[in-house]
Scaffold this active site. Sequence first.
Site, mmCIF file in Angstrom:
data_model
loop_
_atom_site.group_PDB
_atom_site.id
_atom_site.type_symbol
_atom_site.label_atom_id
_atom_site.label_comp_id
_atom_site.label_asym_id
_atom_site.label_seq_id
_atom_site.Cartn_x
_atom_site.Cartn_y
_atom_site.Cartn_z
ATOM 1 N N HIS A 17 -0.564 -10.246 -2.673
ATOM 2 C CA HIS A 17 -0.113 -8.992 -3.183
ATOM 3 C C HIS A 17 0.084 -9.022 -4.524
ATOM 4 O O HIS A 17 0.267 -9.707 -5.385
ATOM 5 C CB HIS A 17 1.290 -9.299 -2.675
ATOM 6 N N GLU A 44 -5.278 -8.398 -2.562
ATOM 7 C CA GLU A 44 -4.901 -7.107 -3.032
ATOM 8 C C GLU A 44 -4.645 -7.018 -4.384
ATOM 9 O O GLU A 44 -3.624 -7.840 -4.580
ATOM 10 C CB GLU A 44 -3.704 -6.724 -1.762
ATOM 11 N N ASP A 46 -4.697 -3.097 -6.841
ATOM 12 C CA ASP A 46 -5.297 -1.886 -7.119
ATOM 13 C C ASP A 46 -5.413 -1.496 -8.053
ATOM 14 O O ASP A 46 -5.963 -2.378 -9.155
ATOM 15 C CB ASP A 46 -3.463 -1.606 -7.322
ATOM 16 N N HIS A 59 -0.798 -1.308 -10.960
ATOM 17 C CA HIS A 59 -0.234 -0.378 -10.365
ATOM 18 C C HIS A 59 0.410 0.622 -10.715
ATOM 19 O O HIS A 59 0.342 2.070 -10.016
ATOM 20 C CB HIS A 59 0.583 -1.147 -9.756
ATOM 21 N N GLU A 119 -6.938 -1.471 -3.036
ATOM 22 C CA GLU A 119 -6.343 -0.770 -3.053
ATOM 23 C C GLU A 119 -6.419 -0.288 -4.265
ATOM 24 O O GLU A 119 -6.286 0.455 -5.180
ATOM 25 C CB GLU A 119 -4.738 -0.817 -2.737
HETATM 26 O O1 G3P Z 1 -2.010 -1.945 -0.379
HETATM 27 C C1 G3P Z 1 -0.644 -2.578 0.185
HETATM 28 C C2 G3P Z 1 0.119 -2.300 -0.540
HETATM 29 O O2 G3P Z 1 0.302 -2.886 -2.115
HETATM 30 C C3 G3P Z 1 0.733 -0.693 -1.252
HETATM 31 O O3 G3P Z 1 1.810 -0.726 -2.108
HETATM 32 O O4 G3P Z 1 3.202 -0.297 -4.188
HETATM 33 O O5 G3P Z 1 2.194 -2.883 -3.490
HETATM 34 O O6 G3P Z 1 0.488 -1.028 -4.195
HETATM 35 P P1 G3P Z 1 2.209 -1.079 -3.525
HETATM 36 MG MG MG Z 2 -1.207 -2.093 -3.336
#
Ligand code: G3P
Ligand code: MG
Length: 253
Positions: A17, A44, A46, A59, A119
Amino acid sequence: MSNPANRRWPWPRVIAHRGGGKFAPENTLAALRKGHELGFRGVEFDVMLAADAVPVLIHDETLERTTSGRGHVAATPAAVLATLDAGSWFDARYRDETVPLFAEAARLCVSLGLWANIEIKPAAGQEMATGRIAATMAAQLWAQAPPALMPLLSSFSETALAAARSAAPQLPRGLLLDAVPNDWHARMTKLDCVSLHCNQATLDERTAQDIMEAGYGLATWTVNDPDAARRLFAWGVDAVFTDRLDLIRPDFR
Ligand code: G3P
Ligand code: MG
């Protein structure tokens, strides 16, 4: 590890993450390297647009939590973001990390052989542009990459996903839903998504079965407790996003 035999989700089952989970400053190049170094095959991160519409990894809509800057990402040009310290908030050793360009992150992932879930994280009002630009650039940046590394685009923003589909229909899309609503199937169909990603705390087994029986990949975040990961995988969930790269390893069973 990736699992080409799983037609719903031919990608890694355990995904780091924000690049490196709790082991590096989120959404930095160091985080991507850390995820890779710790044995992860999928990450993953952002993506948001800077003021000049250049996509970067971050993020929050504001800079304060994870950088030395102030104000809004959407009001700050990418060249200024590149001068900020995006690592010291995490640890002084990371003071040279900055807000990476999406293009830099893409090149690093491809060179490391890391699969990416991108994302799309638009700032308010930027949904359409962020979806269009992120998808267009992803298609270009991964054009020469092996098919197994083709990224998955995902977003909470259905407007961003619709724009991504128009810009790069060939790239798969995942819909992020904090809690799965009753009309999840209609939303997935409308956007032609291949996977649904939800908050693990809101998911129940019956809903998980319904989603997977409908043929969709199912991924959950943020799974930091190995018992929770075991329960989700026992339900058949295809993938988990984790910060605990030490506890929920890429080959977790
Ligand atoms: O993509 C899954 C997760 O990353 C979504 O929540 O707030 O960590 O971007 P967040
Ligand atoms: Mg995310």
